[in-house]
Design a protein around this motif. Structure first.
Motif, PDB file in Angstrom:
ATOM      1  N   PHE A   1     -37.201 104.896  78.210  1.00 30.80           N
ATOM      2  CA  PHE A   1     -38.175 104.536  77.600  1.00 30.80           C
ATOM      3  C   PHE A   1     -38.157 104.886  76.206  1.00 30.80           C
ATOM      4  CE2 PHE A   1     -42.528 105.616  75.598  1.00 30.80           C
ATOM      5  CZ  PHE A   1     -42.845 104.232  75.248  1.00 30.80           C
ATOM      6  N   LEU A   2     -38.063 106.031  75.813  1.00 35.48           N
ATOM      7  CA  LEU A   2     -38.123 106.414  74.520  1.00 35.48           C
ATOM      8  C   LEU A   2     -36.705 105.714  73.962  1.00 35.48           C
ATOM      9  CD1 LEU A   2     -38.772 110.404  74.993  1.00 35.48           C
ATOM     10  CD2 LEU A   2     -40.256 108.611  73.839  1.00 35.48           C
ATOM     11  N   CYS A   3     -35.664 105.832  74.143  1.00 37.93           N
ATOM     12  CA  CYS A   3     -34.452 105.072  73.866  1.00 37.93           C
ATOM     13  C   CYS A   3     -34.612 103.631  73.471  1.00 37.93           C
ATOM     14  CB  CYS A   3     -33.164 105.339  74.666  1.00 37.93           C
ATOM     15  SG  CYS A   3     -32.601 107.051  74.496  1.00 37.93           S
ATOM     16  N   GLU A   4     -35.039 102.777  74.435  1.00 36.29           N
ATOM     17  CA  GLU A   4     -35.441 101.682  74.283  1.00 36.29           C
ATOM     18  C   GLU A   4     -36.518 101.325  73.074  1.00 36.29           C
ATOM     19  OE1 GLU A   4     -36.660 100.673  78.155  1.00 36.29           O
ATOM     20  OE2 GLU A   4     -34.455 100.169  78.867  1.00 36.29           O
ATOM     21  N   ARG A   5     -37.527 102.300  73.064  1.00 34.80           N
ATOM     22  CA  ARG A   5     -38.703 101.987  72.047  1.00 34.80           C
ATOM     23  C   ARG A   5     -37.680 102.365  70.642  1.00 34.80           C
ATOM     24  NH1 ARG A   5     -43.448 106.270  71.680  1.00 34.80           N
ATOM     25  NH2 ARG A   5     -41.620 107.680  71.149  1.00 34.80           N
ATOM     26  N   ASP A   6     -36.916 103.320  70.668  1.00 31.01           N
ATOM     27  CA  ASP A   6     -36.149 103.335  69.170  1.00 31.01           C
ATOM     28  C   ASP A   6     -35.559 102.214  68.815  1.00 31.01           C
ATOM     29  OD1 ASP A   6     -36.916 106.220  69.291  1.00 31.01           O
ATOM     30  OD2 ASP A   6     -35.056 106.835  69.728  1.00 31.01           O
ATOM     31  N   SER A   7     -34.771 101.553  69.725  1.00 28.59           N
ATOM     32  CA  SER A   7     -34.289 100.299  69.195  1.00 28.59           C
ATOM     33  C   SER A   7     -35.056  99.082  68.795  1.00 28.59           C
ATOM     34  CB  SER A   7     -33.372  99.939  70.430  1.00 28.59           C
ATOM     35  OG  SER A   7     -32.225 100.564  70.800  1.00 28.59           O
ATOM     36  N   LYS A   8     -36.381  99.212  69.094  1.00 25.76           N
ATOM     37  CA  LYS A   8     -37.301  98.117  68.529  1.00 25.76           C
ATOM     38  C   LYS A   8     -37.928  98.424  67.074  1.00 25.76           C
ATOM     39  CE  LYS A   8     -38.560  97.175  73.439  1.00 25.76           C
ATOM     40  NZ  LYS A   8     -39.459  97.065  74.385  1.00 25.76           N
ATOM     41  N   ILE A   9     -37.523  99.618  66.666  1.00 28.06           N
ATOM     42  CA  ILE A   9     -38.041 100.227  65.123  1.00 28.06           C
ATOM     43  C   ILE A   9     -37.567  99.283  64.272  1.00 28.06           C
ATOM     44  CG2 ILE A   9     -38.314 101.777  63.627  1.00 28.06           C
ATOM     45  CD1 ILE A   9     -38.654 103.882  65.747  1.00 28.06           C
ATOM     46  N   THR A  10     -38.282  98.619  63.500  1.00 28.14           N
ATOM     47  CA  THR A  10     -37.498  97.664  62.467  1.00 28.14           C
ATOM     48  C   THR A  10     -38.217  98.042  60.978  1.00 28.14           C
ATOM     49  OG1 THR A  10     -39.180  95.966  62.741  1.00 28.14           O
ATOM     50  CG2 THR A  10     -37.156  95.598  64.078  1.00 28.14           C
ATOM     51  N   LYS A  11     -39.390  98.545  60.956  1.00 28.25           N
ATOM     52  CA  LYS A  11     -39.832  99.033  59.924  1.00 28.25           C
ATOM     53  C   LYS A  11     -40.438 100.471  59.787  1.00 28.25           C
ATOM     54  CE  LYS A  11     -43.424  95.780  61.092  1.00 28.25           C
ATOM     55  NZ  LYS A  11     -43.694  94.540  61.176  1.00 28.25           N
ATOM     56  N   THR A  12     -40.609 100.937  58.721  1.00 28.12           N
ATOM     57  CA  THR A  12     -41.177 102.507  58.480  1.00 28.12           C
ATOM     58  C   THR A  12     -42.736 102.456  59.277  1.00 28.12           C
ATOM     59  OG1 THR A  12     -40.092 102.648  56.411  1.00 28.12           O
ATOM     60  CG2 THR A  12     -41.923 104.384  56.832  1.00 28.12           C
ATOM     61  N   SER A  13     -43.660 101.443  59.158  1.00 25.60           N
ATOM     62  CA  SER A  13     -44.963 101.487  59.627  1.00 25.60           C
ATOM     63  C   SER A  13     -44.603 101.448  61.352  1.00 25.60           C
ATOM     64  CB  SER A  13     -45.703 100.229  59.399  1.00 25.60           C
ATOM     65  OG  SER A  13     -44.988  98.909  59.935  1.00 25.60           O
ATOM     66  N   ASP A  14     -43.538 101.119  61.730  1.00 24.55           N
ATOM     67  CA  ASP A  14     -43.445 101.339  63.182  1.00 24.55           C
ATOM     68  C   ASP A  14     -43.406 102.864  63.684  1.00 24.55           C
ATOM     69  OD1 ASP A  14     -43.211  98.644  63.669  1.00 24.55           O
ATOM     70  OD2 ASP A  14     -41.011  98.717  63.647  1.00 24.55           O
ATOM     71  N   LEU A  15     -42.969 103.604  62.759  1.00 22.40           N
ATOM     72  CA  LEU A  15     -42.685 105.217  63.147  1.00 22.40           C
ATOM     73  C   LEU A  15     -44.283 105.821  62.775  1.00 22.40           C
ATOM     74  CD1 LEU A  15     -39.588 105.977  60.793  1.00 22.40           C
ATOM     75  CD2 LEU A  15     -39.872 105.745  63.059  1.00 22.40           C
ATOM     76  N   ASP A  16     -45.126 105.382  62.246  1.00 23.88           N
ATOM     77  CA  ASP A  16     -46.294 105.761  62.085  1.00 23.88           C
ATOM     78  C   ASP A  16     -47.114 105.470  63.347  1.00 23.88           C
ATOM     79  OD1 ASP A  16     -46.193 106.685  59.693  1.00 23.88           O
ATOM     80  OD2 ASP A  16     -46.981 104.836  58.652  1.00 23.88           O
ATOM     81  N   LYS A  17     -46.849 104.019  63.927  1.00 20.62           N
ATOM     82  CA  LYS A  17     -47.680 103.732  65.233  1.00 20.62           C
ATOM     83  C   LYS A  17     -46.856 104.829  66.488  1.00 20.62           C
ATOM     84  CE  LYS A  17     -47.930  98.959  63.790  1.00 20.62           C
ATOM     85  NZ  LYS A  17     -47.101  97.721  64.065  1.00 20.62           N
ATOM     86  N   ILE A  18     -45.809 104.942  66.155  1.00 21.70           N
ATOM     87  CA  ILE A  18     -45.176 105.796  67.413  1.00 21.70           C
ATOM     88  C   ILE A  18     -45.550 107.405  67.256  1.00 21.70           C
ATOM     89  CG2 ILE A  18     -43.038 106.935  67.992  1.00 21.70           C
ATOM     90  CD1 ILE A  18     -41.605 104.474  67.265  1.00 21.70           C
ATOM     91  N   LYS A  19     -45.797 107.927  66.070  1.00 17.97           N
ATOM     92  CA  LYS A  19     -46.280 109.102  65.772  1.00 17.97           C
ATOM     93  C   LYS A  19     -47.795 109.185  66.486  1.00 17.97           C
ATOM     94  CE  LYS A  19     -47.048 112.692  62.613  1.00 17.97           C
ATOM     95  NZ  LYS A  19     -48.179 113.282  63.626  1.00 17.97           N
ATOM     96  N   ARG A  20     -48.358 108.231  66.213  1.00 14.90           N
ATOM     97  CA  ARG A  20     -49.962 108.169  66.742  1.00 14.90           C
ATOM     98  C   ARG A  20     -49.985 108.145  68.233  1.00 14.90           C
ATOM     99  NH1 ARG A  20     -50.919 105.228  62.075  1.00 14.90           N
ATOM    100  NH2 ARG A  20     -50.817 103.140  63.290  1.00 14.90           N
ATOM    101  N   TYR A  21     -49.226 107.333  68.655  1.00 16.58           N
ATOM    102  CA  TYR A  21     -49.038 107.178  70.014  1.00 16.58           C
ATOM    103  C   TYR A  21     -48.707 108.484  70.676  1.00 16.58           C
ATOM    104  CZ  TYR A  21     -47.710 105.382  74.694  1.00 16.58           C
ATOM    105  OH  TYR A  21     -47.590 105.295  76.253  1.00 16.58           O
ATOM    106  N   ASP A  22     -47.513 109.112  70.249  1.00 20.81           N
ATOM    107  CA  ASP A  22     -46.947 110.365  70.960  1.00 20.81           C
ATOM    108  C   ASP A  22     -47.953 111.516  70.792  1.00 20.81           C
ATOM    109  OD1 ASP A  22     -44.890 108.999  71.691  1.00 20.81           O
ATOM    110  OD2 ASP A  22     -43.263 109.811  70.157  1.00 20.81           O
ATOM    111  N   ASP A  23     -48.843 111.617  69.601  1.00 15.18           N
ATOM    112  CA  ASP A  23     -49.621 112.716  69.202  1.00 15.18           C
ATOM    113  C   ASP A  23     -50.546 112.602  70.491  1.00 15.18           C
ATOM    114  OD1 ASP A  23     -48.015 113.634  67.183  1.00 15.18           O
ATOM    115  OD2 ASP A  23     -49.419 112.836  65.741  1.00 15.18           O
TER     116      ASP A  23
END
Length: 194
Positions: free
Chosen positions: A167-189
């Motif tokens: 799941f984490l690897c597949e999610r990484d492959s969908k990241i296209t912009k910096t704001s995606d990282l913020d969403k992921i961080k909030r979700y993971d936190d």
């Protein structure tokens, strides 16, 4: 330590039965031969060129190579090396498989898969409990979870949850912009780092 051959691993071993492997300490390798293989690998993969020499120079006593020789001519004995794995000890019972490269002279061998098995075999033979296969990111790293005994670092502890890793690897492959990282961080936190 928990590794066992799967049906797929046995098939890979059979496909590469014309490959012989020899382990060398860092000071024993022929750097010109390895550089030739590495340059072909970089060209085939269209990677930015870099040199192995500086990596080998420091802490030679911790670094070693598995060199793969093709004997497909049927004459037996050692032939020209076609690939190598660069490894280093990271503690008394662990190794880091740092870099694999091959010249792609026989691309249908899928030598990368066989190299993973050879690295694991080396660890078992040399009483190593763990082999670090490098970072896990994007779809290109999902294959690392194919081996029995696989674990990954979650940021807090080691996990053997293969589905979560994928799941984490597949999610990484969908990241296209910096704001995606913020969403992921909030979700993971919220869901993982409570």
């Amino acid at each position: 330590k928990k590794f066992e051959d799967s049906k797929s691993a046995k098939k890979t071993r059979k496909k590469c039965n014309n490959i012989e492997i020899k382990a060398y300490k860092a000071e024993e390798v022929n750097l010109d031969v390895l550089t030739n293989i590495f340059d072909k690998y970089i060209e085939y993969k269209n990677f930015k060129p870099w040199s192995l020499a500086p990596l080998i120079k420091l802490e030679k006593e911790r670094k070693f190579f598995l060199v793969y020789h093709s004997t497909s001519s049927g004459k037996g004995g050692w032939h020209t090396p076609i690939a190598f794995t660069y490894m280093r000890d990271v503690g008394s019972n662990s190794v880091f498989s740092t870099q694999f490269a091959w010249d792609y002279s026989e691309p249908k061998l899928y030598l990368g898969k066989y190299a993973n098995l050879a690295e694991i075999d080396y660890c078992i033979k040399n009483n190593k409990d763990y082999m670090y296969m490098g970072m896990g990111y994007e779809n290109c790293c999902i294959y690392k979870s194919d081996y029995k005994g696989f674990e990954f670092w979650t940021g807090q502890d080691w996990s053997d949850d293969v589905d979560h890793y994928k799941f984490l690897c597949e999610r990484d492959s969908k990241i296209t912009k910096t704001s995606d990282l913020d969403k992921i961080k909030r979700y993971d936190d919220k869901n993982y780092f409570k």
